[in-house]
Design an enzyme around this catalytic site. Structure first.
Site: not given
Ligand code: GUN
Length: 292
Positions: A51, A95, A118
């Site tokens: 990422k 995460q 997200d």
């Protein structure tokens, strides 16, 4: 035909980078993504590293915030609040998975939905399900993008989604039934308690496999000419690799591929598109496209 997610993702990142340079040239702000990584899970380390690399390719600023796995929930929630209030951060992610002593749901709901790139916050999930502008979870959105870029017909087709997770199966099913392209399919969601999975799959024009069982989908489950999208990324031991493992999809590729009109490989299919979708969401966050 093989769907090349890696090449498609590279093109999209170039498109994003071009737009970012235009924004900056016109005096706008360079989008800034922050990522919180807790502990040292091998998969999470790799995803977050990729990422950060993707942010560089897109011309974004990125910030990586690390904690050891004994971080308290309170400390993590404090950091989330800090990022919520930091005007320089356009979007951020935590995460997953998190260590067992921390409530993932509590952390997700603490994130300001306007920065939730997200798309995991209930406000974004709800808005997605009724077709309102919002951050859409990265893997399903990456799959929609592949269907679009390969001009794959969806209207009126029968789509089987294997798996009902909150981040892939459920949103995927919602999106595939939405009005508009690429949607308008009739969706069946199959899971561990579905009777006759084989029969359901055999009737499908489009199969999206996100069940997390390597080689689950075999040739006898697939109709001639079907479109097969493989979301599986199980790490299996492979002594011939430097890393000691390889990624294995949910589809028994060698026997399924000859029957398909389109199929995604693992790796190089859905995986690179997932990170690309996060980049698109970050660009949207920078532009305040969905929320002021
Ligand atoms: N773990 C597995 N997939 C994801 C994802 O898309 N976002 C985050 N934050 N964690 C994940």
């Amino acid at each position: 035909m093989l769907i090349d997610g890696k090449a498609t993702a590279a093109i999209i990142k170039q498109e994003i980078a071009k737009e970012v340079e235009e924004i900056v040239a016109n005096g706008g702000k360079r989008p800034h993504l922050a990522a919180i990584l807790v502990g040292h899970d091998g998969g999470s380390e790799t995803y977050v590293k990729n990422k950060v690399i993707a942010c560089e390719a897109c011309g974004f600023t990125s910030t990586l915030i690390r904690y050891e796995s004994d971080v308290t929930e309170e400390e993590l929630l404090k950091k989330v609040e800090e990022l919520n209030n930091d005007a320089d951060i356009d979007g951020f992610i935590v995460q997953l998975p998190l260590p067992a002593h921390i409530s993932e749901q509590k952390v997700i709901e603490a994130i300001d939905y306007r920065k939730d790139v997200d798309g995991f916050h209930p406000i974004n999930v709800g808005r997605m399900s009724i077709g309102l502008p919002c951050y859409i979870s990265a893997t399903p959105n990456g799959i929609l993008e592949l269907l679009k870029r390969y001009n794959i017909e969806t209207k009126g087709k029968k789509c089987v989604v294997l798996g009902r997770s909150n981040i892939v199966g459920k949103p995927m099913a919602q999106l595939m039934m939405q009005k508009n392209y690429p949607g308008d399919t009739t969706v069946t969601v199959c899971h561990s308690h579905t009777n006759n999975i084989k029969e359901e799959c055999r009737q499908a024009d489009i199969i999206i496999a996100a069940i997390g069982i390597p080689n689950f989908l075999t040739a006898d489950m697939v109709k001639e000419g079907a479109v097969v999208i493989d979301v599986g990324t199980t790490r299996v031991k492979d002594e011939t690799r430097k890393s000691g493992f390889r990624l294995n999809g949910d589809v028994k590729f060698d026997e399924v591929a000859p029957k398909c009109s389109y199929i995604t490989p693992v790796p190089g299919g859905v995986g690179p598109m997932t990170i690309c979708s996060l980049m698109k969401n970050t660009l949207s966050a920078g532009k305040k496209e969905f929320y002021k």
